[in-house]
Scaffold this active site. Structure first.
Site, PDB file in Angstrom:
ATOM      1  N   SER A   1      12.037 -40.655  -3.693  1.00  0.00           N
ATOM      2  CA  SER A   1      12.907 -40.144  -4.762  1.00  0.00           C
ATOM      3  C   SER A   1      12.306 -40.226  -6.162  1.00  0.00           C
ATOM      4  O   SER A   1      12.686 -39.472  -7.043  1.00  0.00           O
ATOM      5  CB  SER A   1      14.246 -40.889  -4.739  1.00  0.00           C
ATOM      6  OG  SER A   1      14.034 -42.283  -4.834  1.00  0.00           O
TER       7      SER A   1
ATOM      8  N   GLU B   1      25.328 -42.597 -18.179  1.00  0.00           N
ATOM      9  CA  GLU B   1      25.033 -43.995 -17.898  1.00  0.00           C
ATOM     10  C   GLU B   1      23.654 -44.029 -17.255  1.00  0.00           C
ATOM     11  O   GLU B   1      23.197 -43.018 -16.720  1.00  0.00           O
ATOM     12  CB  GLU B   1      26.075 -44.574 -16.924  1.00  0.00           C
ATOM     13  CG  GLU B   1      25.805 -44.322 -15.432  1.00  0.00           C
ATOM     14  CD  GLU B   1      25.849 -42.856 -15.027  1.00  0.00           C
ATOM     15  OE1 GLU B   1      26.415 -42.046 -15.767  1.00  0.00           O
ATOM     16  OE2 GLU B   1      25.287 -42.519 -13.958  1.00  0.00           O
TER      17      GLU B   1
ATOM     18  N   LYS C   1      16.354 -37.192 -10.317  1.00  0.00           N
ATOM     19  CA  LYS C   1      17.514 -37.154 -11.213  1.00  0.00           C
ATOM     20  C   LYS C   1      17.587 -35.865 -12.020  1.00  0.00           C
ATOM     21  O   LYS C   1      18.670 -35.403 -12.365  1.00  0.00           O
ATOM     22  CB  LYS C   1      17.477 -38.356 -12.160  1.00  0.00           C
ATOM     23  CG  LYS C   1      17.544 -39.700 -11.452  1.00  0.00           C
ATOM     24  CD  LYS C   1      18.941 -40.052 -11.016  1.00  0.00           C
ATOM     25  CE  LYS C   1      19.000 -41.384 -10.279  1.00  0.00           C
ATOM     26  NZ  LYS C   1      20.326 -41.669  -9.716  1.00  0.00           N
TER      27      LYS C   1
HETATM   28  C1  PLP Z   1      13.827 -43.099  -8.221  1.00  0.00           C
HETATM   29  C2  PLP Z   1      15.234 -43.387  -7.933  1.00  0.00           C
HETATM   30  N1  PLP Z   1      15.659 -43.343  -6.663  1.00  0.00           N
HETATM   31  C3  PLP Z   1      16.950 -43.609  -6.339  1.00  0.00           C
HETATM   32  C4  PLP Z   1      17.859 -43.985  -7.280  1.00  0.00           C
HETATM   33  C5  PLP Z   1      19.254 -44.338  -6.840  1.00  0.00           C
HETATM   34  O1  PLP Z   1      20.210 -43.371  -7.133  1.00  0.00           O
HETATM   35  P1  PLP Z   1      20.777 -42.415  -6.021  1.00  0.00           P
HETATM   36  O2  PLP Z   1      21.251 -43.269  -4.899  1.00  0.00           O
HETATM   37  O3  PLP Z   1      21.875 -41.687  -6.699  1.00  0.00           O
HETATM   38  O4  PLP Z   1      19.698 -41.505  -5.595  1.00  0.00           O
HETATM   39  C6  PLP Z   1      17.471 -44.038  -8.630  1.00  0.00           C
HETATM   40  C7  PLP Z   1      18.442 -44.411  -9.672  1.00  0.00           C
HETATM   41  O5  PLP Z   1      18.167 -44.710 -10.775  1.00  0.00           O
HETATM   42  C8  PLP Z   1      16.123 -43.745  -8.948  1.00  0.00           C
HETATM   43  O6  PLP Z   1      15.695 -43.787 -10.214  1.00  0.00           O
END
Ligand code: PLP
Lengths: 388, 232
Positions: free
Chosen positions: A372, A107, A85
């Protein structure tokens, strides 16, 4: 008319008229800064010396053996604040600074985007308000405290299902009231144009890096897999590989408990095109065109919408969108923790679970999974499941 | 042009019909009927919570529109305007919505469809005029886009914020500009509470719409009718 606002047939600017001048202003600044040397140098310096880029690509040998594939992890979990993020929030905070605005709002679902926004705001000396649904605030309490420590005001949203979608409604309302002085740092590739394009741009660093890193290791991956909430980490890594037709790409949605109404967050799998939070895209809806309740064990995937780019990539067939259930994500969480000593976020565990649950598809292949984020924030949810 | 906004089917069908009828028989020029949508992003707490309650109880578009039709049969002079979010009309089908309701509706107000996006629905078959918005931050170029509007009026949002906020209005020549350009009445919405506010708006721009203060009383018919009658 304005085809630049659309990704295929998806996207647009479905927002109150009051926001239109601000969206135009943002578009102008973004288009200018995207090619601005000083801006890019400043952002890259922050991404490296402050936030920890580049993140490594790690070969998970133990799991590879078990799964019969070569499993590589793009380690966004090692980023400052714990997830991808911050790539976006540093970019947008810097845009905010260039625009001359002194306040940001955001948000948040899991709290990761909120923390990443509060962090950037602290760094840039900006005022910051984060909207978080009461249900999410309770399941991610440490992140609430973290945001407050960083100097952000956290508004616990009591509307609707009291999760990410309701937090986004609240942030949009606040933006309408304060748009002249405030920038809304949206947390995924959702929202009205130019947000989906801008956030995708700031997250593209994941894919660009990963492509080069794989090449340095001597290969192009056969498959790339990422979890999809709004879709920012996924589009981030996909952008390194979309133009290479030999790479199979998978987006993984949250299957929740079952396909029953209210028990999943399978936007593409179970939704149909509709309008939410400024964009036309897939949307989980009731037969009366109301946005449906959704569920996922992971707050970051607990969202009935999805970025318009993913809607396009689904329809064109370039990306395959699948899902895993809560339990499968939990199993992947445990497996990665025990086999590799990496505690992943529950969101990211969905991407990994997809590979585990479909190991026949991936057998013998080089599979790159976008990890992620890390799982510190999920301790409470995990402990509540009695995993230790 | 004077009008009130009420939430369709709220708090129940009978009460909604009574409120609708009261507005019509009191001789106002228009009534705005909200079809509740679960994500009321342009609405403040009062209307949003009424909408949430209505959504929880189940929204029946056909029933709401049948009640509007019945009211129109009895009071053909009043203009009925539906206010709802883009997903409701798109989901129902722009063409189908027009086929079913164009004969009883003078316009639709879609708070998440800015002027530049109107084409997106008209090219899908929406034939009912879309009421355009002018806001305190509209630029000349935004106002120029509404010059050809077929809507019965232009909706002037007099404050920065959602419905029901009580921020200060600013002095502004945008309503005048919009009126001159379109030849339509400009109706001031948002933040109007008292007969004095209403009188001011009526003389300033030529019209007003009251939403929050009407919806706040929609559950109690006596209070509702006492409130409405002050403006008749
Ligand atoms: C670690 C992590 N992965 C994925 C997401 C999902 O968001 P996005 O699909 O935008 O990557 C989030 C959202 O809070 C997250 O914290």
């Amino acid at each position: 008319m304005d085809s630049k606002m659309f990704f295929g047939q998806y996207g647009g600017q479905f927002v109150p008229e009051t926001l239109i001048p601000a969206l135009d202003e943002l578009e102008t600044w973004y288009n200018k800064l995207k090619y601005d040397r000083k801006f890019n140098d400043e952002l890259n310096a922050l991404l490296t010396s402050y936030a920890g880029r580049p993140t490594p690509v790690y070969k998970a040998e133990n799991l590879s053996k078990d799964l019969g594939c070569e499993l590589y992890l793009k380690r966004e979990d090692l980023m400052h604040t714990g997830a991808h993020k911050v790539n976006n929030t540093l970019g947008q905070a810097l845009v905010t600074k260039y625009m001359g605005k002194k306040r940001v709002i955001a948000e948040t679902g899991a709290g990761q985007h909120g923390v990443a926004t509060a962090t950037a705001a602290a760094l840039f000396g900006m005022e910051c308000t984060v909207f978080m649904g009461e249900v999410d605030a309770r399941r991610q309490e440490p992140n609430v405290k973290r945001m407050q420590l960083l100097g952000a005001e956290v508004v616990r949203v009591q509307d609707g299902q009291r999760t990410l979608k309701d937090a986004t409604n609240a942030a949009l309302r606040e933006w309408v009231a304060s748009v002249e002085t405030t920038h809304y740092i949206i947390g995924s590739i959702v929202g009205p144009y130019p947000f989906p394009e801008m956030v995708a741009y700031f997250q593209s660093v994941i894919g660009k890096e990963a492509k080069v890193q794989c090449r340095e290791l001597g290969f192009d991956p056969d498959c790339v897999v990422a979890c999809v909430g709004g879709g920012s980490n996924a589009i981030g890594i996909f952008q390194g590989f979309l133009d290479n037709k030999k790479v199979d790409i998978y987006g993984v949605e949250a299957g929740g408990v079952s396909d029953k109404d209210g028990e999943h967050a399978r936007t593409i799998g179970m939704g149909k095109p509709g309008i939410l939070h400024g964009a036309f895209s897939y949307l989980v809806q009731t037969p009366q065109y109301q946005v449906a309740d959704v569920h996922s064990i992971s707050a970051g995937l607990d969202y009935p919408g999805i970025g318009p780019v993913h809607a396009m990539l689904n329809d064109s067939g370039r990306v395959t969108y699948g899902y895993v259930r809560d339990d499968e994500a939990l199993n992947a969480f445990q497996t990665l923790t025990r086999k590799e000593g990496i505690i992943p976020a529950l969101e990211s565990s969905h991407a990994l679970a997809y590979v585990i649950e479909n190991k026949e598809i991936f057998k013998g292949k080089k599979v790159l999974v976008n990890l992620s984020g890390r799982g510190d924030k999920d301790m409470e949810a995990i402990l509540a499941r009695g995993l230790v | 042009m004077r009008g009130f906004y009420i939430v369709g089917g709220y708090p129940d069908r009978q009460q909604f019909k009574k409120c609708l009828r009261l507005i019509a028989e009191s001789g106002f020029e228009f009534v705005e009927i909200g079809i509740p949508f679960s994500e009321p992003v342009a609405d403040g707490p009062v209307i949003a919570s009424a909408i949430h309650e209505a959504v929880m109880n189940g929204v029946d578009i056909d029933a709401i529109m049948a009640d509007v039709r019945e009211m129109k049969a009895e009071f053909p002079a009043i203009r009925a305007i539906v206010m709802t979010y883009a997903n409701i009309i798109h989901g129902y089908g722009e063409k189908r919505f027009s086929d079913d309701f164009a004969d009883i509706l003078s316009g639709v107000i879609i708070p998440d469809l800015p002027t530049r996006m109107h084409y997106w629905m008209t090219e899908k078959g929406l034939e009912i005029p879309i009421v355009p918005f002018v806001t305190p931050v509209s630029r000349d170029e935004d106002i120029e886009l509404i010059s050809g509007t077929q809507a019965p009026f232009v909706y002037y949002i007099s404050i920065m914020g959602v419905t029901g906020s009580d921020k200060k209005k600013r002095a502004d020549n945008r309503p005048e500009k919009a009126a001159k350009l379109t030849g339509k009445t400009v109706v001031t919405g948002f933040g109007i509470k008292t007969p004095e506010d209403a009188a001011k708006a009526l003389s300033a721009t030529g019209g007003y719409i009251i939403g929050t203060e009407a919806v706040r009383r929609q559950k109690d018919f006596r209070e509702f009718s006492e409130y409405i009658k002050q403006f008749a």
